[in-house]
Write an enzyme that holds these catalytic residues in place. Structure first.
Site, PDB file in Angstrom:
ATOM      1  CD  GLU A   1     110.886  25.162  45.889  1.00 36.25           C
ATOM      2  OE1 GLU A   1     110.429  25.051  44.744  1.00 36.25           O
ATOM      3  OE2 GLU A   1     110.183  25.488  46.846  1.00 36.25           O
TER       4      GLU A   1
ATOM      5  CG  HIS B   1     108.354  22.624  40.995  1.00 31.26           C
ATOM      6  ND1 HIS B   1     109.517  22.205  41.582  1.00 31.26           N
ATOM      7  CD2 HIS B   1     107.928  23.665  41.732  1.00 31.26           C
ATOM      8  CE1 HIS B   1     109.778  22.965  42.632  1.00 31.26           C
ATOM      9  NE2 HIS B   1     108.823  23.863  42.749  1.00 31.26           N
ATOM     10  CD  GLU B   2     104.751  25.869  41.407  1.00 32.44           C
ATOM     11  OE1 GLU B   2     104.338  25.742  42.569  1.00 32.44           O
ATOM     12  OE2 GLU B   2     105.841  26.418  41.142  1.00 32.44           O
TER      13      GLU B   2
ATOM     14  CG  HIS C   1     105.436  22.940  45.891  1.00 30.89           C
ATOM     15  ND1 HIS C   1     106.295  22.618  46.901  1.00 30.89           N
ATOM     16  CD2 HIS C   1     106.106  23.783  45.083  1.00 30.89           C
ATOM     17  CE1 HIS C   1     107.452  23.240  46.705  1.00 30.89           C
ATOM     18  NE2 HIS C   1     107.368  23.948  45.593  1.00 30.89           N
TER      19      HIS C   1
END
Lengths: 187, 403
Positions: free
Chosen positions: B227, B145-146, B149
């Site tokens: 997100e 997930h990071e 980003h």
């Protein structure tokens, strides 16, 4: 009189547009190449770790001398296949697939040796090797992602008008062939 | 598929432009309050200069502001091999030009964040609480997930937008104070300009009160959207949405308050560090004023991907769960659909992962663990020796476990 610079400007815009598309295609093709070399890097990493693994377990796994010999030989074959410049050929795929299968066998066999399982050296190696297996899988995945977007970009209009020099690249699907000849690991 | 996320960046650029207009409007209103119509241009100028100063100081202080604020410690491979490896695996999957730096934050509250203006300068930080709580698959989901980003370049976007919200809030505050303490200049200007001045004054007051709220709402909406998209990217990189889903559940089940609770840094984290109590009250864990969507919704979307791991699968699951669309411009991407099908049929992507998982389950079984598949929700339940044979119901859906 109609100014001459209007058609000239249009022509210049057309040229700039063509250059942008061409550079985009080159960038996309480079991503494919980088993806390919990343797979090589990770396979090399696997080959480098295996002698350490064999050394670490040899003293403990007294009954698995045959398996360890097989691992060493499979590694030698895989290294040879890779250095033979036949990367991506079925030879490399088969050699690496066999090696992967043997490695899982070693880790399953290690279950019978509590002393070995407790050794921090072995645990660290286990993490490194399983991470390497993951990296190889992810590097293949990223390669295919790059191939997919390169092919799409190459074929879509209007890019295809100037993509003459950019050949189609195939997805990496060696795993399917390898999977079949792999010895099944049953516990 | 990155083209789709990039096209969403254009949408995000519109949001930022909208915020810039709000900032200009606030500046103009402030100018009008002090100097009538002539002051409006000056007000706009002041607002933009203020934003530029704030933005350049944020950028100049670099990407390490968040790392320093959260007292993160940079680590090497030997300090935490598993974390290091997981970050490297996910940067390979995302084809980042360079592996991000890895940081650990000494904090019992489980959380993680990414920072860095561009993928070359990126860093990933996780808290010690997170490391202690998650297994390798879950950690991989969080890191994916990071990395999502980073790949989607969210940090630059969020920082730019965040600074703008800050500038709007600051100017709005100045304006409200001026209103409160000195209505004098306002009445003077309205006297001078007659009825037009009065209208301008009323509009100015409205703008000064409403603009900060609107700016914040836009900011929160932007943050929530990014997100979801990072979840989609994370699922795609790890090819294992369940890992992220489980991690989110575990993290949100915690009630340890986090040290860093500032709203400014909140969008950087995987789950909102603000008001962990309210966050944990899942179900209505998200509102217009949240930087993050509710964990419950994120988990539901991830679990509705029906065996797929592509962004297209995520988008389908998203509209299935929420009834809305995450990306409005989903082109008929024939290349992507064919690729997803080809990948699935050849099985070359999932085979090594499935094999690794099967091997690790085999290791657990021989270590006395009991591994059961829930027939109802499909969850795989791994019970350590003390619980083997004791737990008889699926912890997720409460259905009786077979076997």
């Amino acid at each position: 009189m109609p100014p001459l610079w209007i058609p000239l400007l249009l022509l210049a815009a057309l040229v700039v547009w063509g250059i942008l598309i061409y550079n985009g295609l080159v960038g996309s093709r480079n991503e494919v190449k980088n993806g390919w070399s990343q797979i090589d890097v990770q396979l090399k990493r696997r080959h480098d770790l295996i002698p350490n693994l064999v050394e670490a377990v040899r003293g403990y796994m007294t009954h698995e001398a045959g398996l360890l010999k097989e691992v060493t030989e499979a590694r030698a074959r895989a290294t040879q296949a890779a250095s033979g410049g036949m990367v991506g050929a079925s030879a490399v795929g088969a050699a690496e697939g066999l090696l992967g299968g043997l490695l899982s066998k070693v880790f399953v066999a290690a279950e019978a040796y509590p002393d070995l399982k407790a050794s921090t050296n072995f645990l660290a190696l286990q993490e490194e090797l399983s991470s390497t297996e993951n990296r190889i899988a992810f590097a293949r995945q990223a390669y295919n992602d790059a191939v997919g977007s390169y092919n799409t970009r190459r074929e879509s209009f209007p890019n295809n008008l100037i993509a003459g020099g950019f050949g189609k690249v195939d997805f990496l699907t060696i795993e399917k062939a390898v999977e079949r000849e792999l010895p099944k690991v049953e516990v | 598929m990155w083209e789709q996320i990039r096209s969403n960046r254009i949408r995000s650029a519109f949001v930022v432009t909208g915020m810039a207009l709000l900032l200009g409007a606030v500046g103009a209103s402030l100018g009008a309050m002090f100097g009538g119509v002539g002051g409006m241009a000056i007000g706009v100028g002041v607002a933009l200069v203020l934003w530029l100063i704030l933005w350049t100081t944020t950028v100049a202080n670099g990407d390490d502001v968040f790392l320093r604020m959260s007292k993160a410690q940079q680590i090497e491979s030997k300090d935490h091999p598993v974390l290091w490896n997981v970050v490297e695996e996910m940067s390979i999957a995302a084809a980042l030009p360079k592996m991000p730096r890895v940081y650990v934050v000494e904090d019992p509250a489980p959380n993680a964040f990414a920072t860095g203006r561009n993928p070359d300068k990126a860093a990933v930080a996780v808290t010690t609480g997170l490391l202690g709580m998650l297994d390798r698959d879950e950690l991989q989901g969080v890191v994916a997930h990071e990395i999502g980003h980073i790949k989607n370049r969210d940090v630059a976007l969020i920082v730019t937008a965040g600074v703008m919200v800050g500038a709007v809030a600051l100017l709005g505050d100045v304006g409200r104070r001026a209103l409160f303490y000195g209505g004098m200049s306002r009445s003077r200007s309205s006297n001078r300009n007659g009825g037009g001045g009065a209208i301008i004054a009323v509009v100015s007051i409205l703008v000064l009160i409403l603009a900060p709220i609107f700016a914040q709402l836009m900011y929160f909406a932007l943050s929530r959207r990014r997100e979801f998209l990072a979840d989609a990217s994370g699922a795609r990189f790890s090819r294992y949405p369940e890992g992220l889903a489980r991690a989110l559940e575990k993290i949100s089940g915690q009630r340890v308050p986090q040290r860093d609770q500032s709203r400014v840094t909140a969008p950087m984290y995987i789950v909102s560090p603000v008001h962990p109590g309210a966050m944990a009250a899942r179900g209505q864990g998200s509102s217009m004023f949240s930087t993050h969507p509710s964990v419950e919704q994120r988990v539901r979307v991830l679990r509705s991907m029906a065996g797929g791991a592509g962004v297209a699968d995520y988008l389908r699951a998203y509209s299935q769960v929420t009834g809305r669309q995450l990306l409005h411009s989903v082109p008929e991407d024939a290349g992507l659909a064919a690729r997803a099908a080809a990948v699935g049929a050849a099985g070359f992507v999932d085979a090594p992962r499935a094999r690794a998982r099967a091997a690790s389950d085999a290791l657990l079984t021989s270590g006395g663990w009991q591994i059961l598949d829930c027939g109802n929700c499909g969850a795989r339940v791994k019970l350590p020796p003390p619980l083997a044979g004791v737990v008889r119901r699926c912890p997720r859906c409460e259905a009786p476990l077979g076997g």
